[in-house]
Design an enzyme around this catalytic site. Sequence first.
Site, mmCIF file in Angstrom:
data_model
loop_
_atom_site.group_PDB
_atom_site.id
_atom_site.type_symbol
_atom_site.label_atom_id
_atom_site.label_comp_id
_atom_site.label_asym_id
_atom_site.label_seq_id
_atom_site.Cartn_x
_atom_site.Cartn_y
_atom_site.Cartn_z
ATOM 1 N N LYS A 42 -0.749 4.922 7.216
ATOM 2 C CA LYS A 42 -0.254 5.333 5.893
ATOM 3 C C LYS A 42 -1.121 6.514 5.477
ATOM 4 O O LYS A 42 -2.236 6.334 4.996
ATOM 5 C CB LYS A 42 -0.396 4.161 4.903
ATOM 6 C CG LYS A 42 0.596 4.161 3.752
ATOM 7 C CD LYS A 42 0.542 5.374 2.851
ATOM 8 C CE LYS A 42 -0.608 5.352 1.870
ATOM 9 N NZ LYS A 42 -0.765 6.629 1.143
ATOM 10 N N GLU A 63 -14.693 3.228 4.717
ATOM 11 C CA GLU A 63 -15.528 4.435 4.636
ATOM 12 C C GLU A 63 -15.213 5.126 3.326
ATOM 13 O O GLU A 63 -14.117 5.655 3.136
ATOM 14 C CB GLU A 63 -15.247 5.340 5.820
ATOM 15 C CG GLU A 63 -15.941 4.778 7.031
ATOM 16 C CD GLU A 63 -15.684 5.549 8.284
ATOM 17 O OE1 GLU A 63 -15.260 6.701 8.192
ATOM 18 O OE2 GLU A 63 -15.911 4.965 9.348
ATOM 19 N N CYS A 83 -16.723 13.877 1.928
ATOM 20 C CA CYS A 83 -17.468 12.650 1.611
ATOM 21 C C CYS A 83 -18.968 12.818 1.823
ATOM 22 O O CYS A 83 -19.769 12.228 1.123
ATOM 23 C CB CYS A 83 -16.942 11.479 2.434
ATOM 24 S SG CYS A 83 -17.052 11.763 4.203
ATOM 25 N N GLU A 118 -19.290 10.531 -8.189
ATOM 26 C CA GLU A 118 -18.776 11.480 -7.195
ATOM 27 C C GLU A 118 -17.773 12.412 -7.874
ATOM 28 O O GLU A 118 -16.762 11.953 -8.418
ATOM 29 C CB GLU A 118 -18.093 10.718 -6.059
ATOM 30 C CG GLU A 118 -17.636 11.621 -4.940
ATOM 31 C CD GLU A 118 -16.859 10.875 -3.848
ATOM 32 O OE1 GLU A 118 -15.980 10.070 -4.189
ATOM 33 O OE2 GLU A 118 -17.137 11.117 -2.656
HETATM 34 P P1 NAD Z 1 -8.026 7.412 -2.492
HETATM 35 O O1 NAD Z 1 -8.897 6.219 -2.418
HETATM 36 O O2 NAD Z 1 -7.398 7.752 -3.780
HETATM 37 O O3 NAD Z 1 -6.822 7.324 -1.437
HETATM 38 C C1 NAD Z 1 -7.063 7.130 -0.059
HETATM 39 C C2 NAD Z 1 -5.843 6.473 0.572
HETATM 40 O O4 NAD Z 1 -5.698 5.157 0.043
HETATM 41 C C3 NAD Z 1 -4.527 7.191 0.274
HETATM 42 O O5 NAD Z 1 -3.734 7.181 1.439
HETATM 43 C C4 NAD Z 1 -3.905 6.327 -0.821
HETATM 44 O O6 NAD Z 1 -2.507 6.393 -0.884
HETATM 45 C C5 NAD Z 1 -4.364 4.945 -0.385
HETATM 46 N N1 NAD Z 1 -4.388 3.906 -1.439
HETATM 47 C C6 NAD Z 1 -4.607 4.065 -2.760
HETATM 48 N N2 NAD Z 1 -4.547 2.860 -3.387
HETATM 49 C C7 NAD Z 1 -4.282 1.933 -2.439
HETATM 50 C C8 NAD Z 1 -4.097 0.521 -2.452
HETATM 51 N N3 NAD Z 1 -4.182 -0.181 -3.584
HETATM 52 N N4 NAD Z 1 -3.842 -0.126 -1.297
HETATM 53 C C9 NAD Z 1 -3.768 0.574 -0.136
HETATM 54 N N5 NAD Z 1 -3.915 1.926 -0.052
HETATM 55 C C10 NAD Z 1 -4.183 2.588 -1.192
HETATM 56 O O7 NAD Z 1 -8.931 8.617 -1.946
HETATM 57 P P2 NAD Z 1 -8.568 10.142 -1.872
HETATM 58 O O8 NAD Z 1 -8.593 10.706 -3.249
HETATM 59 O O9 NAD Z 1 -7.369 10.340 -1.007
HETATM 60 O O10 NAD Z 1 -9.820 10.698 -1.030
HETATM 61 C C11 NAD Z 1 -11.028 11.039 -1.605
HETATM 62 C C12 NAD Z 1 -12.065 9.956 -1.413
HETATM 63 O O11 NAD Z 1 -12.196 9.654 -0.029
HETATM 64 C C13 NAD Z 1 -13.445 10.372 -1.868
HETATM 65 O O12 NAD Z 1 -14.043 9.333 -2.586
HETATM 66 C C14 NAD Z 1 -14.194 10.609 -0.562
HETATM 67 O O13 NAD Z 1 -15.595 10.482 -0.651
HETATM 68 C C15 NAD Z 1 -13.580 9.590 0.319
HETATM 69 N N6 NAD Z 1 -13.770 9.926 1.727
HETATM 70 C C16 NAD Z 1 -14.653 9.165 2.450
HETATM 71 C C17 NAD Z 1 -14.907 9.486 3.787
HETATM 72 C C18 NAD Z 1 -15.901 8.690 4.609
HETATM 73 O O14 NAD Z 1 -15.881 8.817 5.830
HETATM 74 N N7 NAD Z 1 -16.769 7.891 4.004
HETATM 75 C C19 NAD Z 1 -14.232 10.571 4.382
HETATM 76 C C20 NAD Z 1 -13.333 11.310 3.601
HETATM 77 C C21 NAD Z 1 -13.102 10.965 2.271
#
Ligand code: NAD
Length: 518
Positions: free
Chosen positions: A194, A269, A303, A402
């Site tokens: 997804k 992550e 991240c 963040e």
């Molecule tokens: P997000 O958490 O808003 O969304 C990430 C994914 O989760 C999307 O595909 C979204 O549709 C899905 N999602 C949202 N709610 C959900 C639910 N209730 N159930 C299942 N799936 C759900 O994050 P974002 O805004 O897309 O990305 C930014 C964040 O990602 C930042 O906090 C960043 O630090 C983090 N990030 C972490 C890493 C790492 O390796 N630690 C790498 C890249 C990004």
Amino acid sequence: MGAPGTTEHHHALASELRRRWAHGTVEHCIGGRLGPSRGGATFDDRCPADGTRLARVAEGGPEEIDQAARAAAEAFAEWSGTPGAERKRILHAIAERIEARAEELAVLETLDTGQPIRFMASVAHGSAANLRYFAELAPRVEHGECLPARGHLHCTMRQPIGPVGIITPWNAPLMIATWKIAAVLAAGCTVVHKPAELAPLSASVLAELALEAGLPPGVLNVVHGTGEGAGRWLTEHEAIRAIAFVGGSATGARIQGQAAATLKRTQLELGGKNPVLVFEDAELERALDAIVFMIYGLNGERCTSSSRLLVQQSIAERLRPRLVERVKALRVGDPLDPATEIGPMIHPAHRDKVRRYVALAREQGAEVVGGSTAARFGPESCYVDPVLFFGAHNSMRIAQEEIFGPALTVLGFRDEADAVAQANDSPYGLAAYLWTRDTGRAHRVARALEAGTVWVNAHSVRHYDAPFGGMKRSGLGRDGGEHGLRFCMETKNVVVAHDPLPIDRLGVAPAAATPPEP
Ligand code: NAD
């Protein structure tokens, strides 16, 4: 069209891609077939640089997730039994196809994410390398150990856990998706992916290339949609055995709860507020390069960005003008221009979030210094200026939360103990950076820092075998090499007695109960 690598060339390619993606609807890929959502629900995928619609994308819900999970479960029997050497061949074949479309994928990721092309130019090669790395591990993923004991032998082996749900964010969609998917496919598991609804296009290209490369139908399924509308159902589906998630910490916590009822294994992550500690004996010029690169590169939407700068007080005044000079000179602009260093934020809502933190910094008494060129794109655009927050304290929200944009909070520290205390005074623990020429201090501080990875005198260089993941609110579990494989495999122990072991005989007359000597 202009020479390859020029802005003109990128725009010509972008126009061609826009024409292609604007045609029809981007569909789910379930069981090897492309298809719409039942009822035809769609959402718009927009280009952050100008707000135009790039594509109309099928919006999945519980029904599409169910179909995809069933397809993944059905394909699991064949794929998990496919010899590792064959899985290796197919993963390399996917990598080859990604490399063959390198230029197109670079432009597509830039269009979809707003990340400057200078960083996206290598996205296909990096993504192909992810697949090639795990391809090489595929033939031996099941290997375990043999533990001899008196009269019996323990043989451990690993077996793929089953269909795995992979949920990814928008900031580096293809790199993150290939890293996660490659490990799972190498292990012999099948996937329902997804992708993030804000940058979904490269996930569809990946599924298409995987089929072309000979990946059997149903092994990699893609369902587009929102987190709540599609992702949630994936985390709750009975047939899915594990969830590999990359995204925000609040979402990660929610997913942990959603996955609990079906006792899924999760790998999370999550976000970070990563400190970079600069001691007075540091090689300042190199530290400066790394600080600027790690927070302003990739629009600060990374991240592992070094978003909290802790500078030893004795050198703070020396570093400040150098930092200001570099940040003011950062080139904000068209992400398809190879000279651009900062592109637009992914979405107006995210732009507003970054702007709110800049306003908050002022309200809380911090000094905001930075560029001033984003205004030329107009207030409705997704562009923001790169900024530095001086005069801040670690307890302020700009130091604790963040921001995920080009904003660096600058703090001071007295000595080593103060540096470590402030660095660890954070809900997050993903990464930390430290700059010093003192080897003893480097080791001491690295051990004391609460972070999954500590880079010493370096930016975020990777080793494919190395563990990666976060402590505290930055995540659960580790990926990278063996760690990634372990997540999606069960470990089994088979115990074989090669001698007649003495067994306490119950239910027999006392005289006959003594076991015979082996
Ligand atoms: P997000 O958490 O808003 O969304 C990430 C994914 O989760 C999307 O595909 C979204 O549709 C899905 N999602 C949202 N709610 C959900 C639910 N209730 N159930 C299942 N799936 C759900 O994050 P974002 O805004 O897309 O990305 C930014 C964040 O990602 C930042 O906090 C960043 O630090 C983090 N990030 C972490 C890493 C790492 O390796 N630690 C790498 C890249 C990004």
